[in-house]
Design a protein around this motif. Structure first.
Motif, mmCIF file in Angstrom:
data_model
loop_
_atom_site.group_PDB
_atom_site.id
_atom_site.type_symbol
_atom_site.label_atom_id
_atom_site.label_comp_id
_atom_site.label_asym_id
_atom_site.label_seq_id
_atom_site.Cartn_x
_atom_site.Cartn_y
_atom_site.Cartn_z
ATOM 1 N N ALA A 177 11.715 1.215 -28.928
ATOM 2 C CA ALA A 177 13.128 1.534 -28.740
ATOM 3 C C ALA A 177 13.318 2.194 -27.375
ATOM 4 O O ALA A 177 12.351 2.493 -26.670
ATOM 5 C CB ALA A 177 13.619 2.452 -29.858
ATOM 6 N N ASN A 178 14.580 2.443 -27.030
ATOM 7 C CA ASN A 178 14.904 3.139 -25.794
ATOM 8 C C ASN A 178 14.259 4.525 -25.778
ATOM 9 O O ASN A 178 13.894 5.068 -26.825
ATOM 10 C CB ASN A 178 16.423 3.322 -25.655
ATOM 11 N N ALA A 179 14.184 5.097 -24.587
ATOM 12 C CA ALA A 179 13.646 6.454 -24.430
ATOM 13 C C ALA A 179 14.500 7.454 -25.211
ATOM 14 O O ALA A 179 15.714 7.279 -25.344
ATOM 15 C CB ALA A 179 13.615 6.842 -22.957
ATOM 16 N N VAL A 180 13.848 8.496 -25.695
ATOM 17 C CA VAL A 180 14.538 9.525 -26.480
ATOM 18 C C VAL A 180 15.585 10.237 -25.627
ATOM 19 O O VAL A 180 16.685 10.535 -26.097
ATOM 20 C CB VAL A 180 13.521 10.529 -27.064
ATOM 21 N N THR A 181 15.252 10.522 -24.386
ATOM 22 C CA THR A 181 16.225 11.123 -23.471
ATOM 23 C C THR A 181 16.312 10.243 -22.231
ATOM 24 O O THR A 181 15.313 9.713 -21.758
ATOM 25 C CB THR A 181 15.839 12.563 -23.066
ATOM 26 N N ASP A 182 17.527 10.093 -21.744
ATOM 27 C CA ASP A 182 17.774 9.200 -20.620
ATOM 28 C C ASP A 182 19.137 9.560 -20.051
ATOM 29 O O ASP A 182 19.966 10.168 -20.724
ATOM 30 C CB ASP A 182 17.764 7.749 -21.140
ATOM 31 N N ARG A 183 19.390 9.143 -18.826
ATOM 32 C CA ARG A 183 20.688 9.399 -18.205
ATOM 33 C C ARG A 183 21.829 8.754 -18.982
ATOM 34 O O ARG A 183 22.920 9.314 -19.098
ATOM 35 C CB ARG A 183 20.672 8.870 -16.762
ATOM 36 N N HIS A 184 21.578 7.578 -19.543
ATOM 37 C CA HIS A 184 22.629 6.875 -20.289
ATOM 38 C C HIS A 184 22.641 7.383 -21.730
ATOM 39 O O HIS A 184 21.632 7.284 -22.427
ATOM 40 C CB HIS A 184 22.373 5.370 -20.261
ATOM 41 N N PRO A 185 23.763 7.919 -22.205
ATOM 42 C CA PRO A 185 23.798 8.475 -23.564
ATOM 43 C C PRO A 185 23.502 7.470 -24.667
ATOM 44 O O PRO A 185 22.978 7.834 -25.715
ATOM 45 C CB PRO A 185 25.215 9.050 -23.703
ATOM 46 N N ASP A 186 23.799 6.183 -24.454
ATOM 47 C CA ASP A 186 23.512 5.178 -25.476
ATOM 48 C C ASP A 186 22.016 5.018 -25.723
ATOM 49 O O ASP A 186 21.601 4.650 -26.810
ATOM 50 C CB ASP A 186 24.087 3.810 -25.084
ATOM 51 N N HIS A 187 21.210 5.260 -24.698
ATOM 52 C CA HIS A 187 19.773 5.074 -24.862
ATOM 53 C C HIS A 187 19.194 6.086 -25.846
ATOM 54 O O HIS A 187 18.443 5.725 -26.747
ATOM 55 C CB HIS A 187 19.066 5.120 -23.513
ATOM 56 N N GLY A 188 19.549 7.347 -25.693
ATOM 57 C CA GLY A 188 19.103 8.364 -26.646
ATOM 58 C C GLY A 188 19.660 8.134 -28.042
ATOM 59 O O GLY A 188 18.941 8.258 -29.042
ATOM 60 N N LYS A 189 20.953 7.770 -28.118
ATOM 61 C CA LYS A 189 21.553 7.461 -29.425
ATOM 62 C C LYS A 189 20.869 6.274 -30.072
ATOM 63 O O LYS A 189 20.615 6.268 -31.275
ATOM 64 C CB LYS A 189 23.052 7.154 -29.287
ATOM 65 N N GLY A 190 20.584 5.251 -29.273
ATOM 66 C CA GLY A 190 19.903 4.070 -29.795
ATOM 67 C C GLY A 190 18.520 4.401 -30.313
ATOM 68 O O GLY A 190 18.086 3.899 -31.350
#
Length: 133
Positions: free
Chosen positions: A102-115
């Motif tokens: 899955a996407n990284a747990v923390t990232d600049r884009h808020p959707d990545h952490g939510k995803g």
């Protein structure tokens, strides 16, 4: 169809940008790999949702994916909540992957952490027999 690896990504192109080398290497070894995009990326400033879907389909063909789906969740507005979890649980149960990326747990884009949170929680919940989908 059972997959060896399921990649759950917030947007079309996230899987390709984040782990296409891993995907290609495992497919070359005979693993069955699929990607599930949570959104169509309709809020993106580059391209259109239609172009992103077209590119995702072409990438699936080039990589030799066994499956590619788009959940159709609303870009930027989807949440790690019961509604979205139940839909993703259906997909996880459908493919019964051994490994989930899955996407990284923390990232600049808020959707990545939510995803990432949505994928993590849905994976856990997919194993709970009492959750009906």
């Amino acid at each position: 169809m059972k997959l060896d690896i399921l990649v759950i990504a917030a947007h079309p192109d996230d899987a390709e940008l984040g782990c296409s080398g891993t995907i290609a290497a495992h497919i070359a070894k005979g693993y069955k790999v699929g990607i599930v995009d949570l959104t169509a990326g309709e809020m993106g400033t580059r391209g259109t949702p239609e172009l992103r879907i077209e590119e995702a389909n072409k990438a699936a063909e080039i990589l030799g994916l066994s499956a590619r789906e788009n959940m159709g969740f609303k870009d930027i507005f989807f949440q790690d909540n019961q509604e979205h979890q139940l839909e993703l649980i259906k997909i996880i149960r459908k493919y019964q992957p051994d490994i989930v990326l899955a996407n990284a747990v923390t990232d600049r884009h808020p959707d990545h952490g939510k995803g990432s949170d949505l994928a993590t929680n849905s994976c856990f919940m997919s194993g709970l027999r009492r959750i009906e989908t």
